[in-house]
Design an enzyme around this catalytic site. Structure first.
Site, PDB file in Angstrom:
ATOM      1  N   LYS A 231      -8.627  -1.133   0.923  1.00 36.98           N
ATOM      2  CA  LYS A 231      -9.675  -1.587   1.833  1.00 36.98           C
ATOM      3  C   LYS A 231     -10.447  -2.680   1.127  1.00 36.98           C
ATOM      4  CE  LYS A 231      -9.697  -0.235   5.946  1.00 36.98           C
ATOM      5  NZ  LYS A 231      -8.411  -0.917   6.102  1.00 36.98           N
TER       6      LYS A 231
ATOM      7  N   GLU B 255       0.809  -1.223   0.000  1.00 34.35           N
ATOM      8  CA  GLU B 255       0.000   0.000   0.000  1.00 34.35           C
ATOM      9  C   GLU B 255       0.838   1.267   0.000  1.00 34.35           C
ATOM     10  OE1 GLU B 255      -3.632   2.146   2.524  1.00 34.35           O
ATOM     11  OE2 GLU B 255      -3.044   0.081   2.966  1.00 34.35           O
TER      12      GLU B 255
END
Length: 435
Positions: free
Chosen positions: A256, A239
């Site tokens: 997410k 990420e």
């Protein structure tokens, strides 16, 4: 550009230099580049560390260490301003690096023993270019790895197979989060916990095994082996926390939503489709995108914040993930360090709204997060920067105890067993390093 084997070179550097790093582009995506930076410090080079409990930033030069401030962002900004325009610093910011935000650091029994931040100004940096694999980890989103049985969570402080009921501590924390969500105090809470394992693997060997098992865009290794500030960070993070380009474009890529890879092409496609269409994952991702649009709007020019990619499925060696991209242009007068501080910690690791949700996290999580949920990468005096979120990562002080954090976003639609299973999926590859 340095030619040769970066692994062999890295082994030599780590063996000879107590303070060194590897920002490892070997498992990168096209969006993150395929270059590695391996650097090290001489004894008279400068590094800084931060203790969030004492609120002290310590400057290390040679055998001398002295407290120089109480805010790691401010000290880092001052060091960048005092150096040349091409000076680069490499390091990490732990979850409690902003003393103005709630983060558990006052629980001695659970306190992370690593410094809460470490930054190093490297005199020596070597650049390696990695070849683009024709078919390798992350190169083909449709590629399915060989099926393997789930690996057990051996020697950990919390153990549970994916089919086991969640531990009582996790269930209690989950129920408290649900109470806060239904009371309207938060829209989403990123609930995490910590796992520990003991191993006689040295950090260098452990990292080399990790990069083989879980190649990632923000893979990397940091070693800060000083008597008063010992830290090893072994990252396989997918990420992006923040990229600041030379044109002052600021970009973040929150994740997410996570599912396992399938054991067959058909199973794998079902998992991808489930991730892309499940309302629970969509709700988690949309709320974090909205939070980050707000965070970027505080430091970017009005009207420049955009979402060029919303909820794209990215496939890695063992998981599919739902990734969005939020981008803006830094406003006049806003420095890179100011922007990094405003965004910190990553919204994907808190929930929304950020401040109130961090207060909930502080109340329900029974251990401090330490380095986990922070950021790891580099910043340059000319304003450029590139950092990943500290997830899918191991930390150690070199004493044989390895620590990792795992968890996920909780909404009112969440089910405790599914959320706990997702957290185990994320931890699985890290713990496989020690099998």
């Amino acid at each position: 550009m340095t030619t040769g084997d970066p692994v062999a070179f890295f082994r030599e550097v780590a063996a000879e230099h107590p303070r060194c790093f590897w920002l490892d582009g070997g498992g990168a995506r096209e969006w993150s580049g395929r270059r590695s930076l391996i650097g090290w410090l001489e004894p008279d080079d400068v590094s800084i560390s931060y203790d969030a409990v004492a609120r002290e930033v310590t400057r290390h030069v040679g055998e001398r260490s002295s407290v120089v401030g109480d805010d790691v962002f401010a000290v880092l900004a001052a060091e960048l301003a005092a150096g040349g325009p091409r000076d680069q610093w490499f390091g990490y910011l732990g979850y409690a690096s902003r003393p103005d935000l709630p983060a558990s650091v006052d629980r001695p029994a659970a306190r992370e023993v690593l410094p809460d931040a470490v930054w190093m100004r490297a005199r020596h940096v070597r650049l390696f270019e990695h070849a683009t694999p024709a078919a390798g980890p992350g190169a083909d989103a449709g590629r399915v790895p060989q099926a393997a049985p789930p690996r057990g969570l051996r020697h950990t402080t919390r153990t549970a197979a994916p089919t086991s009921p969640p531990p009582a501590a996790y269930t209690t924390a989950f129920e408290r989060v649900q109470e806060e969500l239904h009371a309207g105090n938060s829209y989403e809470v990123n609930l995490t916990y910590r796992l520990e394992t003991l191993s006689d693997l040295d950090p260098v060997t452990a990292y080399l095994q990790l990069r083989e098992l879980n190649p990632a865009p923000y893979a990397g290794f940091l070693q800060h082996d000083l008597a008063d500030a010992r830290a090893w960070l072994l990252s396989s993070s997918p990420e992006r926390y923040a990229l600041v380009r030379a044109d002052r474009t600021l970009e973040t890529k929150p994740i997410k939503g996570t599912t396992r890879r399938g054991a067959t092409p058909e199973d794998d496609e079902r998992e991808r489709h489930s991730l892309a269409t499940d309302p629970r994952f969509a709700a988690e991702n949309l709320m974090i995108v909205d939070l980050l649009r707000n965070d970027l709007a505080m430091v970017c020019e009005p009207g420049s914040v955009e979402v060029p990619e919303l909820m794209a499925v990215e496939s890695y060696e063992t998981v599919h993930q739902l990734v969005s991209t939020v981008r803006g242009r830094l406003a006049h007068g806003v420095s890179t360090i100011e922007a990094l501080r405003t965004l910190f910690p990553a919204g994907s690791m808190t929930g929304a709204p950020k401040l109130r949700t961090m207060q909930i996290i502080e109340a329900v999580e029974d251990t401090s997060r330490g380095v986990y949920s922070g950021a790891f990468g580099w910043v340059c005096a000319d304003g450029r920067a590139d950092l990943g979120v500290v997830i899918r990562s191991l930390t150690t002080t070199g004493d044989g105890r390895y620590v990792l954090g795992t968890g996920g976003g909780i909404t009112v639609q969440s089910e405790v067993s599914l959320e706990h299973e997702e957290s185990l999926v994320k931890a699985e590859r890290l713990l496989a390093v020690f099998d």
